[in-house]
Design a protein around this motif. Structure first.
Motif, PDB file in Angstrom:
ATOM      1  N   ARG A  93       0.848  -1.192   0.000  1.00 11.99           N
ATOM      2  CA  ARG A  93       0.000   0.000   0.000  1.00 11.99           C
ATOM      3  C   ARG A  93       0.881   1.239   0.000  1.00 11.99           C
ATOM      4  O   ARG A  93       2.015   1.200   0.489  1.00 11.99           O
ATOM      5  CB  ARG A  93      -0.923   0.013   1.218  1.00 11.99           C
ATOM      6  CG  ARG A  93      -2.063   1.025   1.118  1.00 11.99           C
ATOM      7  CD  ARG A  93      -3.113   0.799   2.201  1.00 11.99           C
ATOM      8  NE  ARG A  93      -4.305   1.587   1.926  1.00 11.99           N
ATOM      9  CZ  ARG A  93      -5.323   1.188   1.165  1.00 11.99           C
ATOM     10  NH1 ARG A  93      -5.289  -0.018   0.619  1.00 11.99           N
ATOM     11  NH2 ARG A  93      -6.381   1.974   0.947  1.00 11.99           N
ATOM     12  N   ALA A 178      -4.211   2.873  -1.928  1.00  8.66           N
ATOM     13  CA  ALA A 178      -3.646   4.061  -1.282  1.00  8.66           C
ATOM     14  C   ALA A 178      -4.518   4.562  -0.143  1.00  8.66           C
ATOM     15  O   ALA A 178      -5.737   4.436  -0.150  1.00  8.66           O
ATOM     16  CB  ALA A 178      -3.458   5.181  -2.309  1.00  8.66           C
ATOM     17  N   TRP A 203      -8.761   4.037  -3.073  1.00  9.53           N
ATOM     18  CA  TRP A 203      -8.222   5.053  -2.169  1.00  9.53           C
ATOM     19  C   TRP A 203      -9.162   5.272  -0.982  1.00  9.53           C
ATOM     20  O   TRP A 203     -10.383   5.183  -1.130  1.00  9.53           O
ATOM     21  CB  TRP A 203      -8.057   6.389  -2.913  1.00  9.53           C
ATOM     22  CG  TRP A 203      -6.829   6.445  -3.769  1.00  9.53           C
ATOM     23  CD1 TRP A 203      -6.486   5.573  -4.763  1.00  9.53           C
ATOM     24  CD2 TRP A 203      -5.803   7.425  -3.718  1.00  9.53           C
ATOM     25  NE1 TRP A 203      -5.306   5.948  -5.341  1.00  9.53           N
ATOM     26  CE2 TRP A 203      -4.857   7.073  -4.722  1.00  9.53           C
ATOM     27  CE3 TRP A 203      -5.576   8.558  -2.941  1.00  9.53           C
ATOM     28  CZ2 TRP A 203      -3.711   7.830  -4.950  1.00  9.53           C
ATOM     29  CZ3 TRP A 203      -4.438   9.312  -3.167  1.00  9.53           C
ATOM     30  CH2 TRP A 203      -3.520   8.945  -4.160  1.00  9.53           C
TER      31      TRP A 203
END
Length: 232
Positions: A93, A178, A203
């Motif tokens: 990540r 992310a 995300w």
């Protein structure tokens, strides 16, 4: 066990993570803070933005790191975002801490419509470097006197070319897994580029009630955010 690779923002080196590293290592994880070329103990080493990308990739590949949680703070989100796609399946990540994010063909100063002239003037007046931050820059950022003093004392001039050269992305940044950490004392909302990325499925947003340098102001809370992002 995961491997945290920590990259601080402009003017700072690996030392900036000193209060975060023990918290991560206490969980049995690998932790590797990275100093980018031209900064801290690497002052004097010529550097452009792609030098910084390669610094990060080299640190990961040289030590054959896997399950990498790659963390970029402030400016370093730009080289970190590029490095994240280049390390392939080594990446677990990427975490952007109150940071800029790379946009293909655009530079750090491209996203500074009001401040670009100030940054470029500083680079021109300081022999190709962005002059380091001052005590005034730390005001209102949740820092005690000791923390602000340590931050300012350790800051070194930042290589100007890294701020004006364009990012190079091979694929959409939104495809990366992310976490974006927004530090609320430095503005309540992420910028438009980040807001668009957060609409994607890969995300997620985390908010911290502190200023732009949480590794100084809230190191334990930041470490926990990183551990949570890693899924540990």
């Amino acid at each position: 066990m995961v491997n945290f690779v920590l990259v601080a923002g402009a003017w700072l080196g690996a030392w900036a993570w000193d209060d975060v590293v023990p918290e991560l290592r206490a969980g049995g994880h690998g932790v590797r803070p990275v100093t980018l070329s031209g900064l801290a103990e690497k002052s004097g080493v010529p550097a452009g933005q792609q030098t910084h990308v390669q610094d990060i990739v080299d640190a990961i590949e040289r030590h054959d790191l896997r399950d990498v949680v790659l963390v970029g703070h402030s400016y370093s989100g730009i080289p970190v975002g590029q490095a994240a796609e280049r390390i392939g399946d080594r990446l677990r990540r990427v975490v952007f801490v109150d940071s800029n994010v790379p946009v293909d063909g655009e530079s750090f100063v491209s996203s500074w419509p009001d401040g670009r002239a100030t940054v470029e003037a500083s680079i021109a007046a300081t022999g190709g470097f962005w002059a380091p931050l001052t005590a005034a820059d730390c005001t209102g950022q949740g820092l005690g006197d000791e923390q602000a003093g340590r931050l300012v004392a350790g800051a070194t001039p930042h290589p100007g070319a890294t701020l004006t050269e364009p990012a190079v992305l091979g694929r959409a940044l939104g495809e990366l897994p992310a976490t974006y950490v927004k530090c609320l004392l430095d503005g309540e909302e992420p910028g438009p580029d980040v807001a668009e990325l957060l609409r994607g499925e890969h995300w997620r947003l985390v908010e911290l009630d502190t200023g732009h340098w949480p590794m100084f102001s809230r190191p334990r809370e930041l470490a926990q955010v990183l551990l949570d992002a890693a899924g540990t």
